[in-house]
Structure formats: structure tokens, C-alpha cells
Design a protein around this motif. Structure first.
Motif, short mmCIF file in Angstrom:
data_model
loop_
_atom_site.label_atom_id
_atom_site.label_comp_id
_atom_site.label_asym_id
_atom_site.label_seq_id
_atom_site.Cartn_x
_atom_site.Cartn_y
_atom_site.Cartn_z
N PRO A 23 0.81 -1.22 0.00
CA PRO A 23 0.00 0.00 0.00
C PRO A 23 0.84 1.27 0.00
N ASN A 24 0.28 2.31 -0.59
CA ASN A 24 0.87 3.64 -0.52
C ASN A 24 1.06 4.00 0.96
N GLY A 31 4.80 5.34 -2.49
CA GLY A 31 3.77 5.30 -3.52
C GLY A 31 3.05 3.98 -3.59
N GLY A 32 3.77 2.89 -3.26
CA GLY A 32 3.14 1.58 -3.29
C GLY A 32 2.93 1.06 -4.70
N ASP A 56 -0.37 -0.95 -11.10
CA ASP A 56 -0.57 0.42 -10.64
C ASP A 56 0.66 0.74 -9.79
N ALA A 57 1.36 1.83 -10.13
CA ALA A 57 2.59 2.12 -9.40
C ALA A 57 2.96 3.57 -9.61
N ALA A 58 3.93 4.02 -8.80
CA ALA A 58 4.52 5.35 -8.98
C ALA A 58 5.88 5.16 -9.65
N GLY A 59 6.34 6.15 -10.39
CA GLY A 59 7.65 6.06 -11.04
C GLY A 59 7.66 5.02 -12.13
N SER A 115 -1.03 12.59 -11.32
CA SER A 115 0.24 13.25 -11.03
C SER A 115 1.24 12.34 -10.30
N THR A 116 0.76 11.28 -9.69
CA THR A 116 1.70 10.43 -8.94
C THR A 116 1.78 8.98 -9.45
N HIS A 117 0.69 8.47 -9.99
CA HIS A 117 0.64 7.05 -10.30
C HIS A 117 0.20 6.80 -11.75
#
Ligand code: HEM
Length: 203
Positions: A23-24, A31-32, A56-59, A115-117
């Protein structure tokens, strides 16, 4: 991350996934991430050769279909402008993985980002058995259990719009190997119809 899967239905496509993730807000990854899998209806008795994936992820994020980074088919995904790109890779050592030489193929069903994921639903054809210039292996679905690996990182790939030619720095936002239990919700009679929606090729 969890070993026993969560089951969820992707609202936009109706596809039902077994999923695992962090989890985030957890310490292992900023970010999770979530990785989901849907399989053909007979996959718990006959090894599947393909799956529908959700991530689903960040970066940027990467998944190993055998667990370790080395000698396993690797999926790398990242967002750039309004597109999510992927590349299938294979690594003999702990360095920038090569472009995978086998016949696996990713086609997309949907993607989105904020904006993040970013998130992506994709078909990964010929992805559960691999042959990279004679280095072979696979992930067997009939045992109801997979060993998978994950990494996440923030520095965007170089050459982001050209998946065959991306450059990466070593991942910096967590990594691990986990045992992914498959339950009966992963194998679905609608698989063939869902897979037919994977018409978008991003290269
Ligand atoms: C682990 C390097 C790209 C997947 C590792 C480790 C190193 C490394 C040194 C072991 C770290 C440790 O045990 O402390 C690199 C470098 C890369 C790169 C230099 C690119 C320049 C990738 C990509 C993926 C990936 C693109 C997947 C798509 C993994 C996974 C692990 C890992 C799943 C954890 C499991 C294991 O230790 O084998 N990487 N990596 N790596 N890497 Fe990479």
C-alpha cells in the motif's frame, strides 16, 4: 506484500484479478504498487502460456515472472506524457537487462495516469514460458502458486518513448520477491473475451 491474493474487478474493463501489492504509505516503497493477474479458465489445471496483467505504481516499475531479476522474463513499465510504455527484458546479471529475444508480446487494454501514479491493463502473450537465446524457464500456473519479483524506481527511463532503447538507473524505490497464491477467481471463463480487447500496441 500479501501472499494470499485480493480479488478485485477493474471498474473500467470488468476484468477480475487476483492481486498482490504494497500500500501507498508503507515503508518498503514510496507510492506503493499493485500487481494483478487474470488467467485462462483452465489455468489452475493446465499451465497457461499468457495472462492479463494489471499494474498500478509510482515512477517506473518492474516485475519478474520467476522471482529473481536474473534468468527470468522481466516486465518494465513507465508513463510518459499520456502513454504508458512497456518493454520485455531479460537479465543474465545484475545490470541493465537486455531486450528479451523470445516471442512474448504485450498489448494494452487500457491505461491511465495522474500526477503520482499510472495504471495499465495489458495482455502478456507467450509470457509464462520463456526462451532468451537458449536460456529457458517458465512460471507454472497449474500449481496454484507463483514466485514473482518486483522493483520500483523514480528516475524516469532515458529514451522513454522508445521501449527498445530505454536506459535505466538501478531501481531505488524498493524491491522484493514474493510467493503469489492463486485462487479460483484468477481463472475466468471470460478470459478469451477480455484478451480480445487487447488491441493497442505501444512500441
Ligand atoms: C535486484 C541491479 C534493472 C528486477 C537487483 C539487485 C541489483 C540490481 C544489484 C540486487 C540488489 C540487492 O540484493 O541488494 C539492477 C540494475 C538495473 C536493474 C543495475 C538497470 C540498470 C531491473 C529491471 C527489473 C529488475 C528493469 C525488472 C523489470 C529486479 C528484481 C530484483 C532486483 C525483481 C529483486 C530480486 C533479486 O534480487 O534478484 N537489481 N537492476 N531490475 N532487480 Fe534489478
Amino acid at each position: 506484500q500479501n501472499n494470499v491474493p485480493n480479488t478485485f474487478t477493474d471498474a473500467e474493463t470488468g476484468i477480475v484479478f487476483n492481486s498482490w501489492g504494497i500500500p501507498n504509505g508503507s515503508p518498503q516503497s514510496q507510492g506503493g504498487w499493485t500487481f494483478g493477474m487474470a488467467l485462462p479458465s483452465d489455468a489452475l489445471s493446465t499451465d497457461a502460456t499468457e495472462f492479463i496483467g494489471y499494474l498500478d505504481a509510482a515512477g517506473w516499475c518492474g516485475f519478474s515472472l520467476a522471482g529473481p531479476m536474473t534468468n527470468s522474463l522481466l516486465i518494465t513499465a513507465w508513463p510518459h506524457e499520456d502513454t504508458v510504455y512497456t518493454t520485455l527484458r531479460y537479465a543474465g546479471g545484475y545490470a541493465m537487462p537486455d531486450k528479451y529475444a523470445g516471442n512474448a508480446e504485450i498489448t494494452q487494454i487500457r491505461s491511465s495516469q495522474n500526477s503520482t501514479h499510472f495504471s495499465l491493463v495489458f495482455r502478456c502473450k507467450n509470457c509464462l514460458q520463456w526462451d532468451h537465446n537458449g536460456s529457458t524457464g517458465g512460471a507454472s500456473t497449474s500449481g496454484g502458486f507463483l514466485v514473482l519479483g518486483w522493483v520500483q524506481a523514480f528516475p524516469s527511463p532515458g529514451n522513454p518513448t522508445c521501449p527498445d532503447q530505454i536506459t535505466l538507473e538501478q531501481h531505488d524505490n524498493g524491491m522484493g520477491i514474493w510467493g503469489a497464491v492463486l485462487d479460483e477467481n484468477v481463472a475466468n471463463p471470460s478470459y478469451t473475451a477480455w484478451a480480445a480487447q487487447a488491441t493497442k500496441t505501444v512500441t
